[in-house]
Design an enzyme around this catalytic site. Structure first.
Site, PDB file in Angstrom:
ATOM      1  N   LYS A   1       2.757  40.250  -1.568  1.00  0.00           N
ATOM      2  CA  LYS A   1       4.383  40.582  -1.706  1.00  0.00           C
ATOM      3  C   LYS A   1       4.737  40.412  -1.334  1.00  0.00           C
ATOM      4  O   LYS A   1       6.615  40.789  -1.448  1.00  0.00           O
ATOM      5  CB  LYS A   1       3.548  41.147   0.669  1.00  0.00           C
ATOM      6  N   ASP A   2       5.160  39.323  -1.172  1.00  0.00           N
ATOM      7  CA  ASP A   2       6.238  38.139  -1.989  1.00  0.00           C
ATOM      8  C   ASP A   2       7.088  38.477  -3.186  1.00  0.00           C
ATOM      9  O   ASP A   2       7.854  38.496  -3.427  1.00  0.00           O
ATOM     10  CB  ASP A   2       5.120  36.751  -2.257  1.00  0.00           C
TER      11      ASP A   2
END
Length: 349
Positions: free
Chosen positions: A43-44
């Protein structure tokens, strides 16, 4: 090499070949370890890209506020970005979010908005989103990434994650990825299929998820599954769907730690189980699995024997087919749910 900020460390994650959790027929399972991102998950990538696009378009101003509904990893990524770039971050969560996640985001300065009332099916995703909409209605300057529907989510993975897979793994025959917001599987698959149209993409989802039109029921695994189809999920770049049970996914994540030294979350365990099943019937193929996060979020839950027994998941510990990696590999030949072609699923919806 000296980096300007920790955000420069996002991406360029390693790919590791499985040695023990493998099918002895010439097939090869490669795992892309997204836990090496600074926020410890895939998700970064999407969080940073969505924020940067909002900055470019003037939807997120300096010292502004980011708000999002999250069950864990996107919240960690946004909290990290907020700490580096000076944004206020409000995360709308629910009681199922692990304590370790809350500790992580609070340490980075994020604020928590807790939703405690589930919907009629017992889920919290809908109520969380409604809370975000309400708060955005009261505060027009808030930026809501809206990970389920923001097209910049899959674009981020088409640009970065897919390019890294092509560069690191070369020609591959199959992509196996879980489905959560639909962002990473859609973006990666679309970009890889553009380069190799013969690629097979296997979508792994939780048994109990309604993402592909199945009846919704409760499940314990996190990081995959929804009670609806997210807008970012592109059915056209998916070839088949494998619904994996809690026991299959959790057992695989535990055995990956013990026999490969790969410490990943429940969704990654589910994806590897799906890849093992695929490998049984596709000898000689190179299969890439996207492991979305690490196991730290789950130390007090699916990696804890007392928690497993308390939540009626003792079969992970007690059934012989889940006790060692050889038995698990054999069990993957005949999973609880046989994968279905996406066309067959859509034809009966």
């Amino acid at each position: 090499m000296i980096h300007n900020t920790v955000l420069d460390l996002i991406g360029n994650t390693p790919i590791v070949r499985l040695r023990n959790l493998a099918v002895d027929n010439g097939s090869e399972i490669l795992v892309k370890l997204e836990a090496t991102n600074p926020g410890r998950s895939i998700k970064d990538r999407s969080a940073l890209y969505m924020v940067e696009q909002a900055e470019r378009e003037g939807r997120l101003l300096p010292a502004g506020t980011i708000i999002e509904s999250t069950s864990g990893n996107l919240g960690k990524a946004l909290a990290l970005i907020g700490a580096v770039r000076g944004y206020r971050v409000i995360l709308v969560v629910d009681p199922k979010v692990p304590a370790s996640v809350l500790q992580f985001v609070k340490a980075l300065g994020a604020e928590i908005e807790m939703v405690t009332a589930p919907d009629s099916s017992g889920g919290f995703q809908g109520p969380r989103i409604e809370r975000v909409k309400s708060m955005c209605g009261e505060n027009q300057d808030f930026f809501w990434p809206d990970q389920y529907n923001n097209p910049n989510n899959p674009i981020a993975h088409a640009i970065s994650t897919a390019a890294e897979i092509k560069r690191g793994a070369g020609k591959i025959d199959a992509l196996v990825s879980t489905v959560s917001t639909g962002g990473h599987i859609s973006g990666i698959s679309r970009a890889l299929k553009d380069a190799c149209p013969s690629l097979t993409t296997v979508a792994v989802d939780a048994f109990g998820s309604s993402t592909f039109g199945h009846a919704f029921s409760t499940y314990r695994m996190r990081g995959l599954g929804l009670a609806w189809k997210p807008e970012n999920l592109d059915y056209s770049v998916i070839d088949c769907v494998h619904l994996v049970t809690d026991i299959e996914g959790i057992a695989t994540s535990r055995l990956l730690a013990r026999h490969e030294g790969i410490f990943v979350g429940e969704s990654a365990g589910a994806a590897v189980f799906g890849a093992l099943h695929y490998a049984h019937s596709h000898p000689g193929q190179r299969i890439v699995v996207v492991a979305a996060d690490d196991g730290v979020n789950y130390l007090s839950e699916s990696f804890d024997e007392s928690w497993l027994r308390a939540h009626e998941l003792a079969a992970v510990l007690d059934l012989p087919e889940y006790r060692d990696f050889k038995s698990l590999v054999a069990a993957a030949l005949k999973p609880t749910c046989e994968p279905a072609e996406i066309g067959d699923i859509l034809s009966v919806r």
